[in-house]
Write an enzyme that holds these catalytic residues in place. Structure first.
Site, PDB file in Angstrom:
ATOM      1  N   ASP A  74      64.255  35.653  25.113  1.00  0.00           N
ATOM      2  CA  ASP A  74      62.838  35.523  24.725  1.00  0.00           C
ATOM      3  C   ASP A  74      62.509  36.654  23.741  1.00  0.00           C
ATOM      4  O   ASP A  74      63.340  37.525  23.497  1.00  0.00           O
ATOM      5  CB  ASP A  74      61.931  35.594  25.963  1.00  0.00           C
ATOM      6  CG  ASP A  74      61.989  36.956  26.657  1.00  0.00           C
ATOM      7  OD1 ASP A  74      63.111  37.452  26.871  1.00  0.00           O
ATOM      8  OD2 ASP A  74      60.933  37.527  26.970  1.00  0.00           O
ATOM      9  N   HIS A  95      71.471  31.218  26.301  1.00  0.00           N
ATOM     10  CA  HIS A  95      70.034  30.965  26.248  1.00  0.00           C
ATOM     11  C   HIS A  95      69.428  32.084  25.405  1.00  0.00           C
ATOM     12  O   HIS A  95      69.066  33.145  25.915  1.00  0.00           O
ATOM     13  CB  HIS A  95      69.445  30.970  27.668  1.00  0.00           C
ATOM     14  CG  HIS A  95      67.965  30.766  27.700  1.00  0.00           C
ATOM     15  ND1 HIS A  95      67.375  29.525  27.664  1.00  0.00           N
ATOM     16  CD2 HIS A  95      66.941  31.650  27.747  1.00  0.00           C
ATOM     17  CE1 HIS A  95      66.065  29.651  27.700  1.00  0.00           C
ATOM     18  NE2 HIS A  95      65.769  30.934  27.748  1.00  0.00           N
ATOM     19  N   ASP A 136      77.191  26.880  31.218  1.00  0.00           N
ATOM     20  CA  ASP A 136      77.186  27.321  29.814  1.00  0.00           C
ATOM     21  C   ASP A 136      76.323  26.354  29.015  1.00  0.00           C
ATOM     22  O   ASP A 136      76.815  25.517  28.263  1.00  0.00           O
ATOM     23  CB  ASP A 136      78.617  27.377  29.265  1.00  0.00           C
ATOM     24  CG  ASP A 136      78.636  27.902  27.826  1.00  0.00           C
ATOM     25  OD1 ASP A 136      77.586  28.410  27.365  1.00  0.00           O
ATOM     26  OD2 ASP A 136      79.693  27.795  27.170  1.00  0.00           O
ATOM     27  N   GLU A 192      71.392  33.407  30.179  1.00  0.00           N
ATOM     28  CA  GLU A 192      70.609  34.120  29.168  1.00  0.00           C
ATOM     29  C   GLU A 192      71.375  35.376  28.733  1.00  0.00           C
ATOM     30  O   GLU A 192      72.453  35.680  29.265  1.00  0.00           O
ATOM     31  CB  GLU A 192      69.228  34.502  29.738  1.00  0.00           C
ATOM     32  CG  GLU A 192      68.278  34.932  28.630  1.00  0.00           C
ATOM     33  CD  GLU A 192      66.818  35.066  29.048  1.00  0.00           C
ATOM     34  OE1 GLU A 192      66.453  34.642  30.150  1.00  0.00           O
ATOM     35  OE2 GLU A 192      66.053  35.604  28.232  1.00  0.00           O
TER      36      GLU A 192
HETATM   37  O1  9MR Z   1      66.823  40.016  34.570  1.00  0.00           O
HETATM   38  C1  9MR Z   1      65.724  39.557  35.317  1.00  0.00           C
HETATM   39  C2  9MR Z   1      66.218  39.013  36.632  1.00  0.00           C
HETATM   40  O2  9MR Z   1      66.826  40.012  37.384  1.00  0.00           O
HETATM   41  C3  9MR Z   1      65.054  38.391  37.381  1.00  0.00           C
HETATM   42  O3  9MR Z   1      65.531  37.803  38.568  1.00  0.00           O
HETATM   43  C4  9MR Z   1      64.395  37.350  36.488  1.00  0.00           C
HETATM   44  C5  9MR Z   1      63.220  36.650  37.159  1.00  0.00           C
HETATM   45  O4  9MR Z   1      62.175  37.522  37.397  1.00  0.00           O
HETATM   46  O5  9MR Z   1      63.944  37.958  35.304  1.00  0.00           O
HETATM   47  C6  9MR Z   1      64.990  38.486  34.547  1.00  0.00           C
HETATM   48  O6  9MR Z   1      64.482  39.087  33.441  1.00  0.00           O
HETATM   49  C7  9MR Z   1      64.043  38.257  32.398  1.00  0.00           C
HETATM   50  C8  9MR Z   1      62.707  38.828  31.952  1.00  0.00           C
HETATM   51  O7  9MR Z   1      61.766  38.649  32.972  1.00  0.00           O
HETATM   52  C9  9MR Z   1      62.230  38.256  30.647  1.00  0.00           C
HETATM   53  N1  9MR Z   1      63.233  38.348  29.634  1.00  0.00           N
HETATM   54  C10 9MR Z   1      64.477  37.707  30.014  1.00  0.00           C
HETATM   55  C11 9MR Z   1      65.038  38.358  31.246  1.00  0.00           C
HETATM   56  C12 9MR Z   1      66.432  37.822  31.605  1.00  0.00           C
HETATM   57  O8  9MR Z   1      66.429  36.559  32.118  1.00  0.00           O
END
Ligand code: 9MR
Ligand code: ZN
Length: 536
Positions: free
Chosen positions: A147, A458, A504, A513
């Site tokens: 993102d 992602h 994947d 991601e």
């Molecule tokens: O890395 C984060 C993971 O540990 C959490 O479980 C998840 C859900 O809250 O969020 C991940 O972080 C994301 C962040 O909130 C927004 N940018 C992408 C991150 C990776 O997925």
């Protein structure tokens, strides 16, 4: 039926392990088709992480550089890999260059970015969520992940991984990253980190507090960053972001002092202002406002963030006030080896354990050192107890599990540095092996590295840039036994073993991601191994 290998390769002088699954034996074949080593498998053991029956393949005795592959007793061929004096040179470069590709607010030009160019993004002013009449310039920093948000706590952790890595393994960073600042006389790793630090400085308000994040209200569609139509807002100050900011700016001030004293002074002042805010605001924890659906990075305890801030401020200023703060906090239970975005006690440990002699009492030093060694012992035991060699139990396979594997590699690497014990070094290598393909998915979790490297991160630019392959050097989040995106739910059936809960697929944000703080521990681990094997 397979042999799973580190698809990038092994150090000629290092331990060499692979994993045999559901076969009776294996042979190792060189690039001329000659069998150079052949063994029957000892009894296979059920592995609860993967659901496979596995045995360890130890081929450490083969040290001749070259390309190799395995054939198992069922005739199944493994991925090819190299044995080399410098197996990770290119990988390391790309894993570090990743941060340049995450830059926000600047055009990525062809001369630095090759074909992965884009125009400047997210250059508009941002406004405070709670007071939209206040708007300010807040350009720069790295996109957090797939993102386009920028989050202070996550960013501080990535910068901390990189700066401690530079401090612990400096000789690995004598590289030209081909970024706009290259050649200015400052190591490129510091140039790249400064891009994020400059943005942190913009996130500090007049009272010294630091805003938690700068994102849009919702994640944008799969568009290039410069085509993102959404406005960015800044969410309220938290003690988490402010303490992390104090810690990372104090650390950076110490490290940049030699190269750029003026900048170091700015960082020092900013860190002290954050500290003053922290004294006045005992605890201000973040709750994502309901109307904003981008990441939370929620965390209910700021004691570890404060501990880190105290440690780095004490090191920077040698003012006993910070030592007293640190000593007080040691009376509560804080994990002193945690290196992720929610718990950062391990950064305080890096700071204490690399400090000049005499700065800390023997008691404090020993407390940090002992907890580090205890954790390394535990990880080594778990790692040696399964033929995939990872220090993981099934419950460890959550969102971003590859970060967990790589943070363990960091802990083991630093334990090796503290003690010189080879078993920690070997366990660190095993964690890296897993990331690079020695796993039940037969997948290298780094784009562009390995015969079967994952291809569909992602990541918005990768999805939108019209280029087939992803940018190389990106780490995937990895298997998640609670996948929660549609793509993964469709591809991963109920009851799937934790290590197999991976898709994947570009839509799979919960298993595939990319983030800055999933790349930074890879950089740390590679830098450490390169220093041990190449620069000594
Ligand atoms: O890395 C984060 C993971 O540990 C959490 O479980 C998840 C859900 O809250 O969020 C991940 O972080 C994301 C962040 O909130 C927004 N940018 C992408 C991150 C990776 O997925
Ligand atoms: Zn941007």
């Amino acid at each position: 039926m397979a042999v799973y290998v580190n698809q990038t390769g092994y150090y000629a002088k290092g331990v060499k392990h692979a994993t045999l699954a559901d076969a009776d034996g294996w042979r190792l074949v060189d690039s001329d088709g000659r069998t150079v080593l052949e063994k029957d498998a000892p009894s296979l053991k059920n592995d609860e992480n993967s659901g496979d029956s596995i045995a360890l393949v130890d081929f450490s005795e083969i040290d001749k550089p070259g390309r190799y592959y395995f054939i198992d007793s069922n005739g199944q061929k493994s991925c090819t890999f190299s044995i080399s004096e410098k197996p990770y040179e290119n990988l390391f470069y790309d894993a570090v260059k990743m941060f340049y590709f995450q830059r926000c607010g600047i055009a990525l030009e062809e001369k630095y970015a090759g074909k992965f160019t884009h125009r400047a993004c997210h250059t508009a002013k941002v406004s405070l969520l709670k007071n939209p009449s206040v708007s300010f310039e807040c350009c720069g920093g790295w996109h957090d992940a797939g993102d386009y948000g920028r989050y202070v706590t996550a960013g501080a952790v990535a910068v901390a991984h990189l700066l401690y890595s530079y401090e612990i393994s400096p000789s690995s960073f004598e590289l030209d990253l081909n970024i706009p600042e290259s050649g200015n006389g400052i190591p490129d790793i510091l140039n790249e980190c400064r891009y994020e630090l400059d943005w942190f400085l913009k996130m500090q308000n007049d009272e010294g507090g630091v805003y938690h994040k700068c994102t849009s209200m919702h994640h944008t569609a799969f568009v290039m960053p410069e085509d993102d139509p959404l406005n960015f807002i800044v969410t309220p100050v938290t003690s988490l972001a402010t303490a992390d900011f104090a810690g990372v700016c104090a650390l950076a001030s110490r490290i940049y002092a030699k190269h750029d004293p003026e900048y170091a002074e700015r960082l020092r002042k900013a860190s002290l202002r954050a500290y003053e805010w922290l004294v006045k605001n005992p605890s201000l924890i973040y709750e994502n406002p309901e109307e904003c659906t981008t990441g939370t990075y929620g965390d209910w305890c700021d004691a570890d963030e404060r501990l880190w801030a105290y440690a780095e401020l004490y090191r920077l200023t040698e003012d006993k006030m910070f030592l007293n703060g640190l000593t007080d906090l040691l009376n509560i239970q804080i994990n002193l080896t945690a290196l992720g975005w929610s718990d950062v006690g391990g950064f305080a440990a890096f700071s204490v354990l690399t400090a000049p002699d005499g700065l800390y009492s023997k008691d404090i030093y020993t407390k940090f050192k002992q907890s580090w060694i205890d954790e390394a012992e535990r990880l080594t035991e778990v790692s040696e107890g399964n033929a995939y060699g990872i220090a993981f139990h099934p419950f460890n396979f959550g969102w971003g599990s590859n970060m967990g594997v790589l943070l363990n590699a960091m802990i083991l690497s630093f334990a090796h540095r503290l003690t010189g014990k080879t078993k920690y070094l070997n366990a660190a290598i095993s964690q890296l092996d897993y990331i690079l393909g020695r796993n039940t998915m037969d997948t290298s979790y780094v784009t562009g590295y390995g015969e079967k490297a994952f291809k569909n991160p992602h990541n918005r630019p990768t999805a939108a840039d019209g280029i087939d392959e992803p940018i190389p050097g990106y780490v995937s989040g990895g298997p998640n036994r609670f996948p929660c995106d549609e793509a993964a739910l469709e591809m991963i059936g109920p009851g799937t073993a934790p290590m197999k809960c991976y898709a994947d697929h570009v839509g799979s944000y919960s298993t595939n991601e990319i983030t800055i703080y999933w790349n930074s521990p890879l950089v740390f681990t590679l830098a450490y191994l390169m220093t041990v094997f190449e620069n000594n």
